[in-house]
Motif scaffolding. Structure first.
Motif, PDB file in Angstrom:
ATOM      1  N   ASP A   6      11.433  -4.541  -5.296  1.00 21.38           N
ATOM      2  CA  ASP A   6      11.665  -5.370  -4.123  1.00 21.38           C
ATOM      3  C   ASP A   6      13.143  -5.412  -4.348  1.00 21.38           C
ATOM      4  OD1 ASP A   6       9.297  -6.192  -3.128  1.00 21.38           O
ATOM      5  OD2 ASP A   6       9.095  -7.266  -5.130  1.00 21.38           O
ATOM      6  N   GLU A  48       9.395  -5.592   5.095  1.00 21.49           N
ATOM      7  CA  GLU A  48       9.938  -6.885   5.073  1.00 21.49           C
ATOM      8  C   GLU A  48       8.990  -7.753   4.162  1.00 21.49           C
ATOM      9  OE1 GLU A  48      12.263 -10.279   7.612  1.00 21.49           O
ATOM     10  OE2 GLU A  48      10.779  -8.752   8.691  1.00 21.49           O
ATOM     11  N   VAL A  49       9.402  -8.643   3.356  1.00 24.49           N
ATOM     12  CA  VAL A  49       8.437  -9.587   2.770  1.00 24.49           C
ATOM     13  C   VAL A  49       8.987 -10.911   2.988  1.00 24.49           C
ATOM     14  CG1 VAL A  49       7.987 -10.620   0.386  1.00 24.49           C
ATOM     15  CG2 VAL A  49       8.643  -8.238   0.608  1.00 24.49           C
ATOM     16  N   PHE A  52       9.606 -14.673   0.718  1.00 23.66           N
ATOM     17  CA  PHE A  52       9.986 -14.112  -0.617  1.00 23.66           C
ATOM     18  C   PHE A  52      11.022 -15.324  -1.198  1.00 23.66           C
ATOM     19  CE2 PHE A  52      12.980 -11.753  -3.352  1.00 23.66           C
ATOM     20  CZ  PHE A  52      11.909 -10.993  -3.952  1.00 23.66           C
ATOM     21  N   HIS A  73      10.244  -4.500   0.253  1.00 27.11           N
ATOM     22  CA  HIS A  73       9.501  -4.094  -0.707  1.00 27.11           C
ATOM     23  C   HIS A  73       9.160  -2.552  -0.475  1.00 27.11           C
ATOM     24  CE1 HIS A  73       5.996  -4.011  -3.517  1.00 27.11           C
ATOM     25  NE2 HIS A  73       5.388  -3.125  -2.658  1.00 27.11           N
ATOM     26  N   GLN A  75       7.452   0.659  -0.203  1.00 21.30           N
ATOM     27  CA  GLN A  75       6.104   1.247   0.497  1.00 21.30           C
ATOM     28  C   GLN A  75       5.670   2.421  -0.093  1.00 21.30           C
ATOM     29  OE1 GLN A  75       3.783  -0.900   2.481  1.00 21.30           O
ATOM     30  NE2 GLN A  75       5.167  -2.307   1.425  1.00 21.30           N
TER      31      GLN A  75
END
Length: 172
Positions: A6, A48-49, A52, A73, A75
């Motif tokens: 992340d 996008e997280v 968070f 994050h 991928q």
């Protein structure tokens, strides 16, 4: 070993590191995805997280400005490919797009967090680094089978580091 990566980066710095938002076309209009997705190079993908800040607050006992920062994050499979090459060759693969992205971060972004986590394991750090070589060395050590562990790498010129002392207590 299953690693996760992340990144917490100022949203204003996305274009400096050449992160391009992947948009969806609908007719003649284009729209952001929800959550937003980004690409670096040909195949390094981030998502996008949302939320968070809750994780960050719990882990670091400090919040960040969700309006100014973006949590992403990784991928794509670049992390697994990099780990495989490190374990096979014993050396860092500088042609890997993830390593190129880290180098770009240090060229253009004054403050960010990289959180490399090994599922359900305690992470080392945080390490405040000033250059890409230090960060790449830490990634190399963390991804190796010999020492395989999570690591938190920061480059942060704006946030106080007093809260870092409590990191190990909070994580365990």
């Amino acid at each position: 070993m299953d690693f996760l990566l992340d990144i917490l980066i100022p949203e204003s710095e996305l274009y400096g590191v050449e992160l391009q938002e992947l948009l969806i076309a609908w007719g003649e209009e284009t729209f952001s995805q929800d959550p937003r997705e980004y690409r670096f190079g040909r195949s390094l993908h981030f998502k996008e997280v949302k939320g968070f800040d809750r994780y960050f607050q719990k882990t670091f006992q400090q919040s960040y400005d969700e309006e100014a920062y973006l949590a992403l994050h990784l991928q794509s499979s670049h992390l697994q490919e990099l780990q495989f090459r490190i374990c096979k060759n014993g050396a860092m693969d500088y042609s890997n797009e993830l390593i190129q992205f880290v180098q770009k971060l240090y060229q253009h972004v004054p403050n960010f967090f990289l959180l490399l986590e090994l599922c359900d394991e305690l992470s080392d750090g945080p390490y405040d680094t000033e250059n890409a070589e230090e960060a790449i060395y830490l990634l190399n050590e963390s991804l190796s089978l010999v020492s395989g562990k999570g690591v938190i790498i920061t480059r942060n010129k704006k946030i106080s580091y007093n809260w870092l002392k409590n990191f190990r207590k909070v994580k365990s």
